[in-house]
Design a protein around this motif. Structure first.
Motif, PDB file in Angstrom:
ATOM      1  N   ASP A  25       0.863  -1.187   0.055  1.00  0.00           N
ATOM      2  CA  ASP A  25      -0.126   0.134   0.012  1.00  0.00           C
ATOM      3  C   ASP A  25       0.898   1.215  -0.093  1.00  0.00           C
ATOM      4  OD1 ASP A  25      -2.460   1.210   0.370  1.00  0.00           O
ATOM      5  OD2 ASP A  25      -2.166   1.922   2.269  1.00  0.00           O
ATOM      6  N   THR A  26       1.901   1.396   0.902  1.00  0.00           N
ATOM      7  CA  THR A  26       2.652   2.562   0.818  1.00  0.00           C
ATOM      8  C   THR A  26       3.619   2.706  -0.430  1.00  0.00           C
ATOM      9  OG1 THR A  26       4.519   1.264   2.272  1.00  0.00           O
ATOM     10  CG2 THR A  26       2.924   2.854   3.570  1.00  0.00           C
ATOM     11  N   TRP A  27       4.109   1.578  -0.944  1.00  0.00           N
ATOM     12  CA  TRP A  27       4.859   1.768  -2.168  1.00  0.00           C
ATOM     13  C   TRP A  27       4.226   2.069  -3.283  1.00  0.00           C
ATOM     14  CZ3 TRP A  27       9.827   1.968  -3.206  1.00  0.00           C
ATOM     15  CH2 TRP A  27      10.261   1.735  -4.390  1.00  0.00           C
ATOM     16  N   ALA A  28       2.886   1.713  -3.292  1.00  0.00           N
ATOM     17  CA  ALA A  28       2.264   2.118  -4.403  1.00  0.00           C
ATOM     18  C   ALA A  28       2.171   3.668  -4.674  1.00  0.00           C
ATOM     19  CB  ALA A  28       0.459   1.728  -4.447  1.00  0.00           C
ATOM     20  N   LYS A  29       2.152   4.337  -3.467  1.00  0.00           N
ATOM     21  CA  LYS A  29       2.050   5.641  -3.415  1.00  0.00           C
ATOM     22  C   LYS A  29       3.335   6.324  -3.843  1.00  0.00           C
ATOM     23  CE  LYS A  29      -1.922   5.512  -0.844  1.00  0.00           C
ATOM     24  NZ  LYS A  29      -2.324   4.659   0.285  1.00  0.00           N
ATOM     25  N   LEU A  32       4.561   6.200  -7.436  1.00  0.00           N
ATOM     26  CA  LEU A  32       3.990   7.077  -8.453  1.00  0.00           C
ATOM     27  C   LEU A  32       5.028   8.220  -8.735  1.00  0.00           C
ATOM     28  CD1 LEU A  32       0.259   7.650  -6.798  1.00  0.00           C
ATOM     29  CD2 LEU A  32       0.906   6.457  -8.919  1.00  0.00           C
ATOM     30  N   ASN A  33       6.127   8.367  -7.727  1.00  0.00           N
ATOM     31  CA  ASN A  33       6.957   9.544  -7.971  1.00  0.00           C
ATOM     32  C   ASN A  33       8.545   8.676  -7.983  1.00  0.00           C
ATOM     33  OD1 ASN A  33       5.497  11.791  -7.633  1.00  0.00           O
ATOM     34  ND2 ASN A  33       5.379  11.462  -5.418  1.00  0.00           N
ATOM     35  N   TYR A 135       7.476  10.871   2.851  1.00  0.00           N
ATOM     36  CA  TYR A 135       6.028  10.554   3.117  1.00  0.00           C
ATOM     37  C   TYR A 135       5.940  10.167   4.640  1.00  0.00           C
ATOM     38  CZ  TYR A 135       6.456   9.465  -1.878  1.00  0.00           C
ATOM     39  OH  TYR A 135       6.768   9.817  -3.154  1.00  0.00           O
ATOM     40  N   LEU A 138       2.703   8.388   5.053  1.00  0.00           N
ATOM     41  CA  LEU A 138       2.764   7.022   4.835  1.00  0.00           C
ATOM     42  C   LEU A 138       3.563   6.194   5.789  1.00  0.00           C
ATOM     43  CD1 LEU A 138       3.146   7.304   0.990  1.00  0.00           C
ATOM     44  CD2 LEU A 138       0.836   7.230   2.308  1.00  0.00           C
TER      45      LEU A 138
END
Ligand code: HEM
Length: 187
Positions: A25-29, A32-33, A135, A138
């Motif tokens: 879940d955290t990696w997905a965000k 993105l960058n 993050y 996150l």
């Protein structure tokens, strides 16, 4: 067993299902960058530990972070690191796939690039540092603990690959010294 001559490392502890989900879940965000985060991680690595630049022909003598940031070799490696982490995270439930990715990474760095395994530990510390700063929402306590565990496992497994190749501190990898090397797999 001695882990590639580095200080004793704790044995890897499997991640719980909950921890695996938090990582994904955290990696997905973060992913993105990917480009920005990857470059930030490597710049921090080279800033914190300048000796880690010496493996990179194009910027081993650069000091100016702005100049470093423009290096195509740095950007390319940032991309490779992020993409390898992405593959690990995507396959976090698949131990065999994770082991094969880490074997490939370990072999390339030991044999081709002669990177001492301690640099993986330093890089993993830097990854935790940069993710926590970039993050904070996150990477709260639970996620930070899961990431710490995952990255410790990654370092342990890479170290095991180095051991298997017969890497010795001060001498590194020497041709013909592999003990359990599977010659059929690519490096
Ligand atoms: C999680 C950690 C890392 C991952 C996933 C990773 C991934 C990769 C990959 C996929 C490649 C291309 C491999 C190939 O040629 O077959 C590569 C190249 C390379 N890596 Fe890493 N790497 C990591 C850490 C490091 C560290 C800590 C160093 C040194 C401080 C390093 C130095 C290099 C160098 C010098 C190259 C060759 C660069 C070039 O030819 O332009 N890597 N890395």
């Amino acid at each position: 067993m001695d882990r590639a001559g580095e200080e004793e490392m704790e044995l890897p502890i499997p991640l719980s299902e909950g921890e695996q989900l938090i990582i994904q879940d955290t990696w997905a965000k973060v992913y993105l960058n990917s480009e920005e985060v990857g470059v930030a991680i490597l710049l921090r690595l080279f800033g914190n530990e300048p000796s880690s630049k010496r493996f990179f022909s194009q910027f081993r003598d650069m000091v100016d972070p702005l100049e470093l940031e423009c290096s195509t070799q740095l950007k390319k490696h940032a991309q490779r690191v992020m993409s390898a982490i992405n593959t690990l995270v995507e396959n976090i439930q698949d131990d065999a796939k994770m082991a094969s990715v880490l074997k490939m990474v370990g072999k390339a760095h030991a044999i081709r690039y002669k990177v001492e395994p301690v640099y993986f530990k330093i890089l993993c510390g830097v990854i935790l540092e940069v993710l926590g700063e970039a993050y904070p929402e996150l990477v709260k306590a639970e996620a930070a603990a899961a990431w710490t565990k995952l990255l410790a496992n990654v370092c342990w497994k890479l170290s095991a690959v180095y051991d298997e190749l017969g890497w010795t501190p001060g001498h590194g990898y020497q041709d013909g010294q592999q003990q359990h090397h599977d010659t059929s797999s690519s490096s």
